[in-house]
Enzyme design. Structure first.
Site, PDB file in Angstrom:
ATOM      1  N   GLU A   1     -34.392 -29.115 -42.578  1.00  7.77           N
ATOM      2  CA  GLU A   1     -34.468 -28.611 -44.071  1.00  7.77           C
ATOM      3  C   GLU A   1     -35.702 -27.948 -44.504  1.00  7.77           C
ATOM      4  O   GLU A   1     -36.263 -27.849 -45.384  1.00  7.77           O
ATOM      5  CB  GLU A   1     -34.602 -30.051 -44.809  1.00  7.77           C
ATOM      6  CG  GLU A   1     -33.259 -30.810 -44.647  1.00  7.77           C
ATOM      7  CD  GLU A   1     -32.190 -30.745 -45.718  1.00  7.77           C
ATOM      8  OE1 GLU A   1     -32.455 -30.631 -46.821  1.00  7.77           O
ATOM      9  OE2 GLU A   1     -31.166 -30.734 -44.971  1.00  7.77           O
TER      10      GLU A   1
ATOM     11  N   HIS B   1     -36.991 -35.643 -48.938  1.00  9.17           N
ATOM     12  CA  HIS B   1     -37.667 -34.817 -48.059  1.00  9.17           C
ATOM     13  C   HIS B   1     -39.214 -35.158 -48.001  1.00  9.17           C
ATOM     14  O   HIS B   1     -39.596 -35.877 -49.038  1.00  9.17           O
ATOM     15  CB  HIS B   1     -37.783 -33.347 -48.798  1.00  9.17           C
ATOM     16  CG  HIS B   1     -36.375 -32.715 -48.644  1.00  9.17           C
ATOM     17  ND1 HIS B   1     -36.027 -31.971 -49.855  1.00  9.17           N
ATOM     18  CD2 HIS B   1     -35.680 -32.244 -47.488  1.00  9.17           C
ATOM     19  CE1 HIS B   1     -34.766 -31.362 -49.312  1.00  9.17           C
ATOM     20  NE2 HIS B   1     -34.522 -31.657 -48.059  1.00  9.17           N
TER      21      HIS B   1
ATOM     22  N   CYS C   1     -40.456 -27.967 -54.779  1.00  8.48           N
ATOM     23  CA  CYS C   1     -39.216 -27.504 -54.362  1.00  8.48           C
ATOM     24  C   CYS C   1     -38.861 -26.103 -54.506  1.00  8.48           C
ATOM     25  O   CYS C   1     -38.193 -25.426 -53.732  1.00  8.48           O
ATOM     26  CB  CYS C   1     -38.240 -28.444 -54.781  1.00  8.48           C
ATOM     27  SG  CYS C   1     -38.391 -30.085 -54.487  1.00  8.48           S
TER      28      CYS C   1
HETATM   29  O1  SUG Z   1     -31.162 -30.883 -51.275  1.00  6.06           O
HETATM   30  N1  SUG Z   1     -30.558 -31.096 -55.075  1.00  6.06           N
HETATM   31  C1  SUG Z   1     -31.371 -30.737 -53.725  1.00  6.06           C
HETATM   32  C2  SUG Z   1     -32.859 -31.011 -54.157  1.00  6.06           C
HETATM   33  C3  SUG Z   1     -33.719 -30.331 -53.278  1.00  6.06           C
HETATM   34  C4  SUG Z   1     -35.220 -30.465 -53.543  1.00  6.06           C
HETATM   35  N2  SUG Z   1     -35.950 -29.776 -52.461  1.00  6.06           N
HETATM   36  C5  SUG Z   1     -37.058 -30.308 -51.919  1.00  6.06           C
HETATM   37  N3  SUG Z   1     -37.402 -31.599 -52.285  1.00  6.06           N
HETATM   38  N4  SUG Z   1     -37.915 -29.479 -51.262  1.00  6.06           N
HETATM   39  C6  SUG Z   1     -31.125 -31.324 -52.514  1.00  6.06           C
HETATM   40  O2  SUG Z   1     -30.878 -32.687 -52.539  1.00  6.06           O
HETATM   41  C7  SUG Z   1     -28.388 -31.393 -55.990  1.00  6.06           C
HETATM   42  C8  SUG Z   1     -27.288 -30.411 -56.429  1.00  6.06           C
HETATM   43  C9  SUG Z   1     -26.217 -31.263 -57.167  1.00  6.06           C
HETATM   44  O3  SUG Z   1     -26.042 -32.463 -57.097  1.00  6.06           O
HETATM   45  O4  SUG Z   1     -25.658 -30.479 -57.956  1.00  6.06           O
HETATM   46  C10 SUG Z   1     -29.148 -30.612 -54.888  1.00  6.06           C
HETATM   47  O5  SUG Z   1     -28.712 -30.264 -53.924  1.00  6.06           O
END
Ligand code: SUG
Length: 451
Positions: A178, A250, A371
């Site tokens: 990731e 994460h 993020c």
């Molecule tokens: O991968 N949310 C992302 C959030 C990513 C956050 N990034 C870090 N922590 N670096 C994920 O879970 C939600 C999309 C939705 O539900 O419509 C989403 O993909």
């Protein structure tokens, strides 16, 4: 000034795309599940992201920007057998295959911390800056990102004598990766050789209950090998299962590092003492500072709901200590707000200032300030060799603001998502963006002449 001391860490933020919506796609991400099928505000989301970038610039930091991906992903839908005009493809896919339709529409590439893992040239055996695109294989909607991310990073860093952009690892559970969200770096200064900490949630052979662990040890090993990190330069630390099961999908939900400082929750790692020992052994030319938030002051639930550790840790020009760029939700939670106030008031505090930013639309999908950005440490020569049009200045920010207000819908409700007009609108927006950012030619699949 030497290249080492002049190198700086540049935040490249993902622009929120025109289809920003809440589809509840990420199991283990509590905000994504909680806000499923609520009304999203794409224009506000993109403007909040841009305002954060401008705020960091106003504080004296360099800032870059990365383009959204083409969504809905018509090319992918065509590969699944949908045919007709782009609008028809989208309408049919949305109506007949809701799971696939939702994945094809996600604007999740905005969370650039998941785009790639970056090792600055000071850490790498061949003296080049290495970037490995993340395969994001745990979530269907995110696997789709790797292809464009690789093209974007190659445009940003075209000179192969200075930059090595690696494609994503094979997208398989064994090599689950990731990106920078599970990677931290400690160094005396950004351009000095550093210690890179790869955080994994599971090993490939392990069967784990609970929420998905999105990073494997095997993926971390592969990244460190590819980047040519020496045995001192790379440390592998396990994220605690408690953190993952509390919603820290994460590592960057429970820990953040910059320069010599590692700021983390007490329950972030499986073995914190071992991690500290390894970092102290590996640190070359600097004394690491560990700032731990104890669980009796800040619970894992507070960490996950406020995103305290998903702050950006930065050194503002001339500052004697680091500054935490925290989401405003931290200020609204009494426990995290008072913890931060006490932490910065300590004599000789490693983190001595806090600035609050508003990225509420992104937070509602589990994406905080950290993020939204991919950190790339660049020496002056590397910065000069990168494509200049991705660096934000006032003129570019003004163009992007006009572009967002012209093209983005104010609201996207679940009932709006199947609208074929959304395809035409987003394609018109992205087509114009290719003339604002250095993406000329046929950057987006819809711009390519069909064979
Ligand atoms: O991968 N949310 C992302 C959030 C990513 C956050 N990034 C870090 N922590 N670096 C994920 O879970 C939600 C999309 C939705 O539900 O419509 C989403 O993909």
């Amino acid at each position: 000034m030497s290249a080492e001391s002049a190198a700086e860490e540049i935040n490249f933020d993902g622009l929120v795309g025109p289809t920003h919506n809440y589809a509840g796609l990420s199991v283990g991400n509590l905000a994504s599940a909680r806000n499923r099928d609520t009304v999203a505000r794409p224009r506000e989301a993109a403007l909040q992201g841009l305002a954060k970038m401008q705020r960091l610039r106003s504080l004296g930091l360099a800032q870059g920007v990365l383009p959204p991906h083409e969504r809905p992903n018509i090319q992918w839908l065509r590969s699944l057998g949908f045919a007709g005009s782009d609008g028809e493809v989208w309408e049919k896919a949305w109506r007949s295959e809701p799971t696939i339709g939702r994945a094809a529409l996600a604007s999740s590439a905005m969370w650039a911390a998941n785009a790639a893992t970056i090792s600055p040239s000071a850490d790498c055996a061949d003296g080049r800056l290495h970037a490995s695109v993340a395969n994001l294989q745990t979530m269907l909607h995110r696997i789709l990102e790797a292809e464009q991310t690789e093209r974007t990073l190659r445009r940003l860093m075209p000179d192969e004598a200075r930059f090595a952009v690696h494609p994503a690892l094979l997208p398989h559970s064994v090599l689950s990766d990731e990106g920078a969200a599970n990677h931290m770096r400690l160094a005396g200064s950004p351009g000095a050789p550093g210690v890179e900490i790869f955080v994994y949630g599971r090993t490939a052979s392990e069967v784990r209950g609970g929420f998905p662990a999105r990073q494997t040890l095997e993926a971390c090993h592969a990244l460190a090998r590819r980047h040519g990190l020496d045995s001192f330069g790379a440390i592998f630390a396990r994220q605690s299962s408690e953190a993952i099961d509390a919603g820290a999908f994460h590592n960057d939900v429970v820990a953040v590092a910059h320069e010599h400082v590692l700021f983390h929750h007490q329950d972030a790692f499986a073995d914190t003492a071992a991690l500290y020992t390894r970092v102290r052994e590996a640190a070359r030319g600097f004394e690491p500072a560990f700032v731990e938030a104890p669980r009796d002051r800040v619970g894992l639930d507070d960490a996950v709901s406020s995103y305290l550790f998903n702050s950006q840790l930065v050194r503002l020009p001339g500052a004697g200590s680091l500054t935490l760029i925290a989401p405003s939700e931290v200020r609204e939670n009494n426990r995290t707000a008072s913890f931060v106030a006490e932490m910065i008031a300590q004599p000789n505090a490693a983190i001595g200032q806090v600035e609050y930013v508003e990225v509420r639309e992104s937070m509602r999908n589990g994406g905080g300030p950290a993020c939204l950005r991919l950190r790339i440490v660049m020496t002056p020569a590397e910065r000069a060799a990168a494509a200049q049009g991705f660096f934000l200045d006032d003129a570019l920010a003004a163009k992007l603001e006009t572009w967002i207000t012209t093209h983005y819908r104010e609201e996207l409700a679940p009932a709006d998502l199947g609208d074929p007009a959304l395809v035409t609108e987003t394609q018109a927006a992205l087509d114009e963006l290719t003339r604002i950012l250095p993406l000329c030619g046929d950057f987006y699949p819809f711009q390519r002449v069909p064979q």
